[in-house]
Design an enzyme around this catalytic site. Structure first.
Site, PDB file in Angstrom:
ATOM      1  N   ASP A  48      64.808   0.831 -24.407  1.00  0.00           N
ATOM      2  CA  ASP A  48      63.650   0.610 -25.281  1.00  0.00           C
ATOM      3  C   ASP A  48      62.652   1.750 -25.090  1.00  0.00           C
ATOM      4  O   ASP A  48      62.194   2.374 -26.055  1.00  0.00           O
ATOM      5  CB  ASP A  48      62.998  -0.734 -24.934  1.00  0.00           C
ATOM      6  CG  ASP A  48      61.739  -0.988 -25.748  1.00  0.00           C
ATOM      7  OD1 ASP A  48      61.779  -0.757 -26.960  1.00  0.00           O
ATOM      8  OD2 ASP A  48      60.725  -1.409 -25.161  1.00  0.00           O
ATOM      9  N   LYS A  74      68.226   2.948 -12.281  1.00  0.00           N
ATOM     10  CA  LYS A  74      67.233   3.117 -11.206  1.00  0.00           C
ATOM     11  C   LYS A  74      67.889   2.610  -9.926  1.00  0.00           C
ATOM     12  O   LYS A  74      67.433   1.645  -9.300  1.00  0.00           O
ATOM     13  CB  LYS A  74      65.957   2.329 -11.574  1.00  0.00           C
ATOM     14  CG  LYS A  74      64.784   2.553 -10.653  1.00  0.00           C
ATOM     15  CD  LYS A  74      64.124   3.901 -10.798  1.00  0.00           C
ATOM     16  CE  LYS A  74      63.031   4.079  -9.763  1.00  0.00           C
ATOM     17  NZ  LYS A  74      62.498   5.462  -9.704  1.00  0.00           N
ATOM     18  N   TYR A 119      64.867  -8.652 -20.641  1.00  0.00           N
ATOM     19  CA  TYR A 119      64.439  -9.270 -21.893  1.00  0.00           C
ATOM     20  C   TYR A 119      64.915 -10.717 -21.993  1.00  0.00           C
ATOM     21  O   TYR A 119      64.288 -11.537 -22.650  1.00  0.00           O
ATOM     22  CB  TYR A 119      65.020  -8.513 -23.100  1.00  0.00           C
ATOM     23  CG  TYR A 119      64.238  -7.320 -23.562  1.00  0.00           C
ATOM     24  CD1 TYR A 119      63.986  -6.258 -22.709  1.00  0.00           C
ATOM     25  CD2 TYR A 119      63.777  -7.244 -24.869  1.00  0.00           C
ATOM     26  CE1 TYR A 119      63.278  -5.149 -23.150  1.00  0.00           C
ATOM     27  CE2 TYR A 119      63.078  -6.135 -25.321  1.00  0.00           C
ATOM     28  CZ  TYR A 119      62.834  -5.097 -24.460  1.00  0.00           C
ATOM     29  OH  TYR A 119      62.144  -4.008 -24.906  1.00  0.00           O
ATOM     30  N   ASP A 139      63.478   7.624 -14.315  1.00  0.00           N
ATOM     31  CA  ASP A 139      62.236   8.414 -14.313  1.00  0.00           C
ATOM     32  C   ASP A 139      62.541   9.892 -14.547  1.00  0.00           C
ATOM     33  O   ASP A 139      61.846  10.582 -15.296  1.00  0.00           O
ATOM     34  CB  ASP A 139      61.407   8.186 -13.037  1.00  0.00           C
ATOM     35  CG  ASP A 139      62.230   8.232 -11.760  1.00  0.00           C
ATOM     36  OD1 ASP A 139      63.478   8.263 -11.829  1.00  0.00           O
ATOM     37  OD2 ASP A 139      61.625   8.244 -10.671  1.00  0.00           O
ATOM     38  N   ASP A 153      61.903   5.344 -27.656  1.00  0.00           N
ATOM     39  CA  ASP A 153      60.609   5.700 -28.260  1.00  0.00           C
ATOM     40  C   ASP A 153      60.256   7.143 -27.887  1.00  0.00           C
ATOM     41  O   ASP A 153      59.789   7.920 -28.718  1.00  0.00           O
ATOM     42  CB  ASP A 153      59.489   4.771 -27.759  1.00  0.00           C
ATOM     43  CG  ASP A 153      59.259   3.585 -28.683  1.00  0.00           C
ATOM     44  OD1 ASP A 153      60.222   3.157 -29.341  1.00  0.00           O
ATOM     45  OD2 ASP A 153      58.122   3.083 -28.741  1.00  0.00           O
TER      46      ASP A 153
HETATM   47  C1  IPM Z   1      62.484  -2.176 -30.365  1.00  0.00           C
HETATM   48  C2  IPM Z   1      61.212  -2.981 -30.242  1.00  0.00           C
HETATM   49  C3  IPM Z   1      61.581  -4.372 -29.767  1.00  0.00           C
HETATM   50  C4  IPM Z   1      62.233  -4.236 -28.401  1.00  0.00           C
HETATM   51  C5  IPM Z   1      60.418  -5.364 -29.708  1.00  0.00           C
HETATM   52  C6  IPM Z   1      59.717  -5.485 -31.041  1.00  0.00           C
HETATM   53  C7  IPM Z   1      60.833  -6.715 -29.201  1.00  0.00           C
HETATM   54  O1  IPM Z   1      60.313  -2.344 -29.391  1.00  0.00           O
HETATM   55  O2  IPM Z   1      63.360  -2.565 -31.165  1.00  0.00           O
HETATM   56  O3  IPM Z   1      62.602  -1.164 -29.675  1.00  0.00           O
HETATM   57  O4  IPM Z   1      61.533  -4.134 -27.376  1.00  0.00           O
HETATM   58  O5  IPM Z   1      63.454  -4.231 -28.345  1.00  0.00           O
HETATM   59 MG    MG Z   2      60.948  -0.415 -28.757  1.00  0.00          MG
END
Ligand code: IPM
Ligand code: MG
Length: 355
Positions: free
Chosen positions: A243, A187, A142, A219, A247
């Site tokens: 990240d 990884k 990032y 993975d 999710d």
């Molecule tokens: C998160 C989001 C952010 C990230 C984006 C919006 C930059 O997906 O907080 O997980 O990738 O960190």
């Molecule tokens: Mg995210």
């Protein structure tokens, strides 16, 4: 206590969900005799529109000088075509780096009231889902160089030992406060940065003999999170893996709308935000679930202000709301009582009691 909170409402559903969290905080202040002062900060798409910059230095300064920052969400299709370094998300990345909040804590916990909302088989959910992802937040790909030259695009992934060590310690300390199991995710069969990650984690583990450290390739971890989530207590991983995995982890708990997060660095000034995005498709329609933001406010009270009783009171109020059968659209299931964002916030606020 008097606390100064910087508030970033942001874009899309951000302003709606933040309003509800502030209403809840105000009720906590009333009940417990605190004073919370709020300072609005422009960040994201709305800051691009107003200042031509997703996070002007003056706005970042307000955050750094606050006692903590509460954030809704940023971004939206409207700003998709602006250059990469001016995107709304860039404001968020600058904020995280500017505040030095390297440690992002994202719980994946299933509320018993919502177990039927999980897409996983009942037999898996019944084994329990209660783990934390500790994500490194201000390093890795990032924050490496990003450039496009002709038909080639380059993103650089770098970690040094010090960066790995400080997040590794948070992983071990988090595990010490829980079931003492830490899974380091990388990884290392492909990446040098992951081999360094693994080496540092094992070196650190000698200082935390009470914590059982295991290694897992990212993975495989993605697979294990849906196959056998009960095996996890604390996962520690680098920025981008965290990240993606967070999710995935949020989905198995039913809804991403329920998940709060905290980000901390060397000081007690933290950044608190739900892990979902700005959901422009439902913005301004009073449909959003404010619980992720309300629970982020609870985390702020617990981790930055040391107000544990107050944080518990908010979590109990959310639990009582779910017990009563109220559901925003994202977690609606048969028999639930459909409510909008405002009503959800109000019901939770009304449930608040001094413990
Ligand atoms: C998160 C989001 C952010 C990230 C984006 C919006 C930059 O997906 O907080 O997980 O990738 O960190
Ligand atoms: Mg995210």
């Amino acid at each position: 206590m008097v606390k100064n909170i910087a508030v970033i409402r942001g874009d899309g559903i951000g302003p709606e969900i933040v309003n509800e969290a502030i209403n809840v905080l105000d009720r906590v202040a009333e009940l417990y005799g605190h004073i919370f002062n709020y300072t609005d900060v422009d960040m994201g798409g709305c800051a691009i529109d107003k200042h031509g910059d997703p996070l002007p230095t003056s706005e970042l300064k307000k955050c750094v000088e606050s006692d903590s920052v509460l954030l809704g969400a940023v971004g939206g299709n409207k700003w998709n075509d602006v250059p990469g370094n001016m995107r709304p998300e860039k404001g968020l990345l600058r904020l995280r780096a500017g505040m030095g909040v390297y440690s992002n804590n994202r719980p994946a916990k299933i509320w018993p009231q919502l177990s039927s909302a999980s897409p996983l088989k009942k037999s898996i959910v019944e084994q329990g889902i209660d783990f934390i992802i500790v994500r490194e937040l201000i390093g890795g790909i990032y924050f490496g160089e990003h450039k496009t030259e002709g038909d080639t695009a380059i993103d650089v992934l770098t970690y040094n030992e010090a960066e790995i060590e400080r997040i590794g310690r948070i992983g071990f300390e988090t595990a010490q406060k829980r079931n003492k199991k830490l899974c380091s995710v990388e990884k290392s069969n492909v990446l040098d940065s992951s081999r360094l990650w693994k080496k540092v984690m094992h070196r650190l583990s000698t200082e935390y003999p009470d914590v059982e450290l295991t290694d897992m390739l990212v993975d495989n971890c993605a697979m294990q999170i849906v196959k056998n989530p009960a095996q996890f207590d604390v996962i520690v991983t680098e920025n981008m893996f965290g990240d993606i995995l967070s999710d995935e982890a949020s989905q198995i708990t039913g809804s991403i709308g329920m998940i709060p997060s905290s980000s901390l660095g060397a000081s007690s000034c933290g950044l608190y935000e739900p892990i979902h995005g700005s959901a422009p498709d439902i913005a301004g329609q009073d449909k959003a679930n404010p619980i992720g933001t309300i629970l982020s406010a609870a985390m702020m009270l617990r981790f930055s202000f040391n107000m544990c009783e107050e944080a518990n009171a908010i979590e109990n109020a959310v639990s009582a709301y779910l017990d009563a059968g109220y559901r925003t659209a994202d977690i609606m299931s048969e028999g639930g009582k459909l409510v909008g964002c405002k009503q959800c916030g109000k019901l939770i606020r009304d449930n608040l009691e001094k413990g």
